[in-house]
Design an enzyme around this catalytic site. Structure first.
Site, PDB file in Angstrom:
ATOM      1  N   TYR A 188       0.823  -1.222   0.000  1.00  0.00           N
ATOM      2  CA  TYR A 188       0.000   0.000   0.000  1.00  0.00           C
ATOM      3  C   TYR A 188       0.852   1.265   0.000  1.00  0.00           C
ATOM      4  CZ  TYR A 188       0.896   0.170   5.035  1.00  0.00           C
ATOM      5  OH  TYR A 188       1.504   0.238   6.250  1.00  0.00           O
ATOM      6  N   ARG A 253     -17.210   9.568   5.141  1.00  0.00           N
ATOM      7  CA  ARG A 253     -18.205   8.733   5.834  1.00  0.00           C
ATOM      8  C   ARG A 253     -19.220   9.567   6.608  1.00  0.00           C
ATOM      9  NH1 ARG A 253     -13.554   4.897   7.168  1.00  0.00           N
ATOM     10  NH2 ARG A 253     -13.719   3.807   5.187  1.00  0.00           N
ATOM     11  N   GLY A 349     -49.070   1.972   3.307  1.00  0.00           N
ATOM     12  CA  GLY A 349     -49.857   0.843   2.814  1.00  0.00           C
ATOM     13  C   GLY A 349     -49.542   0.550   1.357  1.00  0.00           C
ATOM     14  N   GLU A 373     -18.246   3.607   0.538  1.00  0.00           N
ATOM     15  CA  GLU A 373     -17.320   4.254   1.492  1.00  0.00           C
ATOM     16  C   GLU A 373     -17.090   3.373   2.719  1.00  0.00           C
ATOM     17  OE1 GLU A 373     -17.135   8.404   1.935  1.00  0.00           O
ATOM     18  OE2 GLU A 373     -18.189   8.794   0.057  1.00  0.00           O
TER      19      GLU A 373
HETATM   20  C1  LIG Z   1     -23.389   2.831  -6.116  1.00  0.00           C
HETATM   21  C2  LIG Z   1     -21.952   2.721  -5.745  1.00  0.00           C
HETATM   22  C3  LIG Z   1     -21.152   3.841  -5.797  1.00  0.00           C
HETATM   23  C4  LIG Z   1     -19.791   3.735  -5.477  1.00  0.00           C
HETATM   24  N1  LIG Z   1     -18.985   4.850  -5.604  1.00  0.00           N
HETATM   25  C5  LIG Z   1     -17.630   4.694  -5.473  1.00  0.00           C
HETATM   26  C6  LIG Z   1     -16.748   5.789  -5.782  1.00  0.00           C
HETATM   27  O1  LIG Z   1     -17.169   6.883  -6.127  1.00  0.00           O
HETATM   28  N2  LIG Z   1     -15.412   5.576  -5.684  1.00  0.00           N
HETATM   29  C7  LIG Z   1     -14.884   4.378  -5.312  1.00  0.00           C
HETATM   30  O2  LIG Z   1     -13.671   4.248  -5.253  1.00  0.00           O
HETATM   31  N3  LIG Z   1     -15.701   3.325  -4.999  1.00  0.00           N
HETATM   32  C8  LIG Z   1     -17.052   3.456  -5.072  1.00  0.00           C
HETATM   33  N4  LIG Z   1     -17.881   2.398  -4.807  1.00  0.00           N
HETATM   34  C9  LIG Z   1     -17.306   1.124  -4.382  1.00  0.00           C
HETATM   35  C10 LIG Z   1     -17.634   0.783  -2.943  1.00  0.00           C
HETATM   36  O3  LIG Z   1     -16.895   1.594  -2.066  1.00  0.00           O
HETATM   37  C11 LIG Z   1     -17.363  -0.722  -2.748  1.00  0.00           C
HETATM   38  O4  LIG Z   1     -18.375  -1.407  -3.451  1.00  0.00           O
HETATM   39  C12 LIG Z   1     -17.348  -1.118  -1.295  1.00  0.00           C
HETATM   40  O5  LIG Z   1     -16.213  -0.602  -0.659  1.00  0.00           O
HETATM   41  C13 LIG Z   1     -17.385  -2.636  -1.115  1.00  0.00           C
HETATM   42  O6  LIG Z   1     -16.452  -3.267  -1.934  1.00  0.00           O
HETATM   43  P1  LIG Z   1     -16.894  -4.539  -2.812  1.00  0.00           P
HETATM   44  O7  LIG Z   1     -18.088  -4.129  -3.587  1.00  0.00           O
HETATM   45  O8  LIG Z   1     -15.719  -5.003  -3.568  1.00  0.00           O
HETATM   46  O9  LIG Z   1     -17.335  -5.609  -1.758  1.00  0.00           O
HETATM   47  P2  LIG Z   1     -16.361  -6.642  -1.007  1.00  0.00           P
HETATM   48  O10 LIG Z   1     -15.211  -5.908  -0.427  1.00  0.00           O
HETATM   49  O11 LIG Z   1     -16.095  -7.787  -1.909  1.00  0.00           O
HETATM   50  O12 LIG Z   1     -17.299  -7.114   0.176  1.00  0.00           O
HETATM   51  C14 LIG Z   1     -18.289  -8.131   0.009  1.00  0.00           C
HETATM   52  C15 LIG Z   1     -18.818  -8.469   1.404  1.00  0.00           C
HETATM   53  O13 LIG Z   1     -17.748  -9.012   2.199  1.00  0.00           O
HETATM   54  C16 LIG Z   1     -17.632  -8.293   3.408  1.00  0.00           C
HETATM   55  N5  LIG Z   1     -16.213  -8.216   3.793  1.00  0.00           N
HETATM   56  C17 LIG Z   1     -15.134  -7.933   3.018  1.00  0.00           C
HETATM   57  N6  LIG Z   1     -14.018  -7.939   3.748  1.00  0.00           N
HETATM   58  C18 LIG Z   1     -14.385  -8.212   5.020  1.00  0.00           C
HETATM   59  C19 LIG Z   1     -13.684  -8.351   6.248  1.00  0.00           C
HETATM   60  N7  LIG Z   1     -12.361  -8.170   6.332  1.00  0.00           N
HETATM   61  N8  LIG Z   1     -14.398  -8.635   7.364  1.00  0.00           N
HETATM   62  C20 LIG Z   1     -15.731  -8.806   7.304  1.00  0.00           C
HETATM   63  N9  LIG Z   1     -16.440  -8.673   6.174  1.00  0.00           N
HETATM   64  C21 LIG Z   1     -15.788  -8.380   5.048  1.00  0.00           C
HETATM   65  C22 LIG Z   1     -18.193  -6.909   3.106  1.00  0.00           C
HETATM   66  O14 LIG Z   1     -18.637  -6.257   4.286  1.00  0.00           O
HETATM   67  C23 LIG Z   1     -19.339  -7.243   2.148  1.00  0.00           C
HETATM   68  O15 LIG Z   1     -20.481  -7.578   2.889  1.00  0.00           O
HETATM   69  C24 LIG Z   1     -19.245   2.490  -5.075  1.00  0.00           C
HETATM   70  C25 LIG Z   1     -20.081   1.360  -5.014  1.00  0.00           C
HETATM   71  C26 LIG Z   1     -21.402   1.456  -5.358  1.00  0.00           C
HETATM   72  C27 LIG Z   1     -22.255   0.214  -5.319  1.00  0.00           C
END
Ligand SMILES: Cc1cc2nc3c(=O)[nH]c(=O)nc-3n(C[C@H](O)[C@H](O)[C@H](O)COP(=O)(O)OP(=O)(O)OC[C@H]3O[C@@H](n4cnc5c(N)ncnc54)[C@H](O)[C@@H]3O)c2cc1C
Length: 411
Positions: A188, A253, A349, A373
């Site tokens: 990172y 957030r 309703g 986020e």
């Molecule tokens: C409408 C929309 C707008 C968005 N806008 C932006 C944007 O402007 N810029 C941007 O960069 N991103 C954006 N995003 C991305 C968003 O931030 C991610 O979708 C989000 O962070 C989740 O990542 P993922 O979809 O890959 O889910 P994953 O990370 O694959 O998570 C899937 C599930 O696993 C769980 N999980 C994952 N890791 C862990 C852990 N360590 N412990 C417990 N549970 C875990 C999660 O809580 C979730 O329930 C957007 C997403 C959407 C749907």
């Protein structure tokens, strides 16, 4: 006993200054008069009207914290929160456009941009150019710093290749704050933040998502195919992108908390209004204790969320630690938004289940609060780390930059 007038009494969290009240009223009026008539059509079309985005700029809503010298309002973070809340009452899609612009893009530039970068881009983001924040990828969501998008140092410039996914505002944006890894061997610590202009050769906005909720807010893929970026477009220093991402998301957030708060308030307002009009068994449904109790619980939840969101925002403006408060307010407000919107649908309703009334849309829109986020699980991880002491104790520095130990779990 100390005389009342000599005591220093902190103002209630929800007490607004005169300036805040005026600002809130103007956004509220705009949302009711200008935005509300278009919400249903924009949701159905899955497109946000360009003229309304221009009105956001004209009202100063896209550069709230940007200094007047750069074309902004020189307002506070709390004012951004008020704007996001007021817009979300009427349309959570509108509110996320303003949220990303202020709490992510402008915020990152204000804090990490050089004077030259601020002079160059802030007047645009405050006056006429939508901005986006591009961190997530198909393979890296919660684990955001596992990104595959690469940056290569080519002497006088960087070359970027990869794909971003889920990028809010991308369809409309002219400016993108985009994160790529310059040195994956460093993990990172190779992540770097770049400012990319839309018309840069090799950069493309790809597929737009067809979503359950916030349908008028665009969410798109970004494609980077050997995009040449001048060195002066790095925000902060190379390798410091993870700090910028964490810091801005911590503040962002609170914005999502405000969006979910506004959404819940909007749903409660509709439920209250309907309960005062709808008659069954010869009475208004608001006269039934069963309905009253539902409404009372919804109001309690909205008030609790408001206190949490306002507290986190006011702490941020007061330069106090707010990492835990931000995670808590987003986590809680997104939970209650779902619950309050769901109850509002029930109070209306059958008509609540139709598109003729706004609550079904608010119910759909609420779902995103627990995902973007940082999902609810990621907020719980942050909160748990703080209360268990696994993370370094909150300090001004840590809540802005987070620890070097496990940055991924904060995104
Ligand atoms: C409408 C929309 C707008 C968005 N806008 C932006 C944007 O402007 N810029 C941007 O960069 N991103 C954006 N995003 C991305 C968003 O931030 C991610 O979708 C989000 O962070 C989740 O990542 P993922 O979809 O890959 O889910 P994953 O990370 O694959 O998570 C899937 C599930 O696993 C769980 N999980 C994952 N890791 C862990 C852990 N360590 N412990 C417990 N549970 C875990 C999660 O809580 C979730 O329930 C957007 C997403 C959407 C749907």
């Amino acid at each position: 006993m100390v005389a009342a007038d000599s005591r220093s009494v902190a103002a209630p969290l929800t007490q607004l200054s005169e300036e805040e009240t005026m600002f809130q009223s103007s956004v509220r009026q705009f949302a009711r008069e200008r935005l509300a008539p278009h919400v249903r059509a924009m949701d159905e079309a899955g497109v946000f009207r360009k003229d309304l985005i221009q009105e956001f700029f004209d009202l100063g809503l896209m550069g709230i914290e940007v200094p007047e010298s750069h074309g902004g309002q020189s307002g506070s973070f709390f004012q951004s929160i008020l704007a996001i809340e007021e817009l979300a009452k009427v349309d959570p899609s509108a509110s996320v456009i303003v949220d990303v612009q202020n709490t992510l893009f402008n915020n990152a530039l204000l804090r990490w941009g050089s004077d030259a970068q601020k002079r160059r881009w802030l007047p645009r983001s405050a006056r006429d150019t939508v901005a986006a924040y591009a961190l997530s990828e198909a393979g890296s969501g919660s684990d955001a710093f596992a990104m595959a998008t690469r940056a290569f140092d080519e002497g006088s410039q960087y070359r970027l290749s990869g794909r971003k996914l889920w990028i809010t505002n991308a369809a409309e944006a002219g400016l993108f704050l985009l994160f790529a890894n310059l040195n994956p061997d460093l993990g990172y610590k190779g992540v770097t933040a770049f400012l990319i202009e839309r018309d840069t050769p090799g950069f493309r906005v790809g597929k737009k998502e067809d979503k359950l909720g916030i349908r008028a807010s665009s969410t798109c893929e970004l494609i980077l195919d050997d995009v040449r970026v001048p060195k002066e477009n790095v925000i902060g220093e190379p390798g410091r992108g993870y700090k910028i991402a964490i810091q801005t998301l911590n503040e962002g957030r609170i914005g999502i908390g405000a969006q979910m708060l506004g959404l819940a308030e909007g749903a409660l307002d509709h439920a209250l209004a309907y309960s005062r009009e709808r008659r069954q068994f010869g009475k208004l449904i608001s006269e039934f204790q069963g309905v009253q109790f539902e409404l009372a619980e919804m109001a309690v939840e909205v008030e609790a969320a408001r206190l949490m969101v306002y507290n986190a925002a006011r702490r941020r403006d007061a330069d106090l630690p707010f990492l835990t408060e931000a995670a808590m307010c987003k986590y809680f407000a997104s939970q209650i938004a779902e619950r309050v919107a769901s109850r509002a649908v029930e109070i209306l309703g059958g008509v609540g289940f139709t598109k003729d009334y706004p609550v079904e849309k608010l119910y759909r829109d609420a779902k995103i609060g627990r995902i973007y986020e940082g999902t609810s699980n990621m907020q719980r991880l942050t909160i748990a780390k703080q209360i268990l002491g696994a993370a370094p104790k909150q300090s001004r520095d840590h809540q802005r930059t987070d620890s070097n130990r496990s940055p991924a779990s904060s995104v």
